[in-house]
Design a protein around this motif. Structure first.
Motif, PDB file in Angstrom:
ATOM      1  N   CYS A  53      19.549  35.785   0.945  1.00 21.37           N
ATOM      2  CA  CYS A  53      20.123  36.465   1.905  1.00 21.37           C
ATOM      3  C   CYS A  53      19.433  36.355   3.272  1.00 21.37           C
ATOM      4  O   CYS A  53      18.279  36.533   3.179  1.00 21.37           O
ATOM      5  CB  CYS A  53      20.541  37.846   1.714  1.00 21.37           C
ATOM      6  SG  CYS A  53      20.990  38.705   2.947  1.00 21.37           S
ATOM      7  N   CYS A  85      18.159  39.991   4.653  1.00 19.29           N
ATOM      8  CA  CYS A  85      17.115  40.883   3.909  1.00 19.29           C
ATOM      9  C   CYS A  85      16.179  40.197   3.105  1.00 19.29           C
ATOM     10  O   CYS A  85      15.329  40.553   2.320  1.00 19.29           O
ATOM     11  CB  CYS A  85      17.714  41.885   3.051  1.00 19.29           C
ATOM     12  SG  CYS A  85      18.500  41.434   1.665  1.00 19.29           S
ATOM     13  N   CYS A 122      26.237  41.323  -0.137  1.00 23.15           N
ATOM     14  CA  CYS A 122      24.865  41.125  -0.720  1.00 23.15           C
ATOM     15  C   CYS A 122      24.152  42.158  -1.240  1.00 23.15           C
ATOM     16  O   CYS A 122      24.462  43.507  -0.898  1.00 23.15           O
ATOM     17  CB  CYS A 122      23.636  40.764   0.577  1.00 23.15           C
ATOM     18  SG  CYS A 122      22.131  41.083   0.121  1.00 23.15           S
ATOM     19  N   CYS A 139      21.440  44.358   0.992  1.00 23.19           N
ATOM     20  CA  CYS A 139      21.580  44.965   2.087  1.00 23.19           C
ATOM     21  C   CYS A 139      23.014  45.305   2.551  1.00 23.19           C
ATOM     22  O   CYS A 139      23.255  46.039   3.330  1.00 23.19           O
ATOM     23  CB  CYS A 139      21.043  43.974   3.115  1.00 23.19           C
ATOM     24  SG  CYS A 139      21.752  42.672   3.445  1.00 23.19           S
TER      25      CYS A 139
END
Ligand SMILES: [Zn+2]
Length: 232
Positions: free
Chosen positions: A198, A201, A222, A225
């Motif tokens: 991701c 994050c 995700c 996050c």
């Protein structure tokens, strides 16, 4: 769903612009308000000195009165001098005259000191007033700049808000609800997957999540996050 996710991505760009704009719209007038406090402090400084000056002037008037009394006493002693009979009387009045002279000189010195203090304060007030005038002129100019900037940003804001309304009316309500929640809590609601990470994050995504994001049959968030994952 892929095209819908793409629409969310474009919507997110608009929302990020709106967020920045609204922050700026809040920040700029606040910064100006802080600066507007400075002239008030200078005005206070002038007012305090004014009060001090008027107190000193009262003291000077009192000294003037004392000096008048002292002058009258001197006149009285001189008229006594002309009617004195014995050297002893003469000596006594002469001593009184000397003493009164010293008192009068002291009062005069005190008066001069007070006048000097008044002069210093008036000089300070003049300097503060000059600073105040300069500050007020600068602030007036800055106020104009801020007002123009705020007007420009507000126009931009309403344009973006209109654009947003146009974009959201065709989006599915359920997904829009999810997206809106993320935007409110995170600001940036969309995250691109790079490799299997991701990009918001930097969390490595579980293979299943990564695959779901690639298929894009639904909104995939995700796990770390909570942002909507997009894969190019
Ligand atoms: Zn993430």
């Amino acid at each position: 769903m892929k095209s819908i996710i793409e629409q969310f991505r474009i919507l997110n760009d608009v929302d990020l612009k709106l967020r920045t704009l609204r922050k700026d719209l809040e920040r700029l007038p606040k910064e100006l308000a802080v600066k507007e406090e400075e002239p008030k402090l200078l005005v206070d400084q002038i007012e305090r000195r004014k009060a001090e000056v008027s107190k000193l002037q009262e003291q000077i008037e009192e000294k003037d009165e004392e000096l008048k009394v002292g002058g009258a006493a001197m006149k009285r002693y001189s008229s006594q001098m002309s009617v004195l009979r014995t050297p002893k009387e003469f000596e006594s009045v002469r001593r009184s005259i000397d003493a009164q002279k010293r008192v009068n000189q002291q009062i005069e010195a005190q008066t001069l000191e007070l006048m000097q203090l008044v002069e210093n304060l008036q000089k300070e007030m003049g300097e503060i007033q000059t600073r105040l005038d300069q500050l007020n002129a600068a602030l007036a100019a800055e106020r104009k700049v801020v007002e123009a900037q705020v007007a420009e940003w507000k126009a931009e804001e309403s344009k973006l808000a209109q654009q947003r309304a146009g974009m959201t009316k065709d989006l599915p309500a359920k997904e829009l609800g999810v997206y809106d929640r993320i935007v409110i809590s995170r600001g940036d609601a969309i995250s691109r997957v790079t490799g299997s990470v991701c990009s918001a994050c930097y969390m490595g995504l579980p293979p299943q999540v990564h695959n779901m994001a690639i298929l894009a049959k639904e909104l995939v968030l995700c796990p770390s996050c909570g942002r909507i994952l997009t894969v190019e």
